[in-house]
Design an enzyme around this catalytic site. Structure first.
Site, PDB file in Angstrom:
ATOM      1  CG  ASN A  62       4.169  -2.245   8.141  1.00  0.00           C
ATOM      2  OD1 ASN A  62       3.759  -2.198   9.496  1.00  0.00           O
ATOM      3  ND2 ASN A  62       4.987  -3.289   7.848  1.00  0.00           N
ATOM      4  CD  GLU A  64       5.423  -7.173   5.402  1.00  0.00           C
ATOM      5  OE1 GLU A  64       6.311  -6.494   5.767  1.00  0.00           O
ATOM      6  OE2 GLU A  64       5.258  -8.492   5.786  1.00  0.00           O
ATOM      7  CB  CYS A  73       4.916   2.256   3.619  1.00  0.00           C
ATOM      8  SG  CYS A  73       5.983   1.415   2.631  1.00  0.00           S
ATOM      9  CD  GLU A  75       5.812   5.785   7.004  1.00  0.00           C
ATOM     10  OE1 GLU A  75       7.032   5.856   7.157  1.00  0.00           O
ATOM     11  OE2 GLU A  75       5.325   4.473   6.267  1.00  0.00           O
ATOM     12  CB  CYS A 112      10.410   3.889   2.003  1.00  0.00           C
ATOM     13  SG  CYS A 112       8.797   4.117   1.536  1.00  0.00           S
ATOM     14  CB  CYS A 115       6.483   6.916   2.749  1.00  0.00           C
ATOM     15  SG  CYS A 115       5.644   5.267   2.794  1.00  0.00           S
TER      16      CYS A 115
END
Length: 160
Positions: A62, A64, A73, A75, A112, A115
């Site tokens: 990830n 940010e 993210c 993924e 999530c 993703c």
């Protein structure tokens, strides 16, 4: 009115050590890349390791951003890197691990919703399921035979 029941079947391993050796190896790569994540705001680190049909491994973590929606993210970092660098090569398996710098995370942490939708695009296009293994820092590991188990009502291009 009619009621519809949707069921998902997942496998749960009691620990990392219970996984097949090839999956342990992939998960270990997710640990290494996870610990390199850029997550100064959430302090929630995620690593993704993808095994492609050509035996290439693609990693992501990830990333940010102070402008939260600009982050990405693990993924999606990994799956988009796979699509960019190995177009058309099917994804066989994903290993995902999550770790909090605030507390020990022992709960398996699935992708999530955003993703799941991104993974769905690849699974649908390749016409083959993508195995997904996910875990926290330690503890149980969950296996889904396909993204469809995690997102049973997939939105795909048939609706467009």
């Amino acid at each position: 009115m009619k009621e519809i029941e949707i069921k998902s079947t997942l496998q749960v391993f009691d620990s990392f050590e219970e996984l097949p050796l090839d999956v342990q190896s992939l998960m270990e790569q997710s640990f290494k890349i996870r610990d390199q994540a850029y997550a100064p705001y959430s302090e929630f680190l995620v690593g993704a390791a993808l095994l492609l049909e050509n035996n290439e491994i693609v990693l992501g973590n990830n990333q940010e951003n102070a402008c939260y929606p600009s982050g990405l993210c693990a993924e999606r970092v990994a799956i988009y890197a796979a699509g960019a660098n190995f177009p058309g090569v099917p994804i066989i398996r994903m290993a995902l691990s999550a770790k909090s710098l605030k507390h020990q995370l022992v709960t398996p942490t699935p992708p999530c919703g955003a993703c799941r939708q991104a993974i769905a695009e690849y699974e649908i296009n390749q016409k083959k399921p993508i195995e997904i293994y996910f875990m926290g820092e330690t503890g149980k590991v969950v296996k889904s035979y396909s993204l469809a188990n995690l997102l049973p009502l997939i939105f795909d291009n048939s609706y467009l």
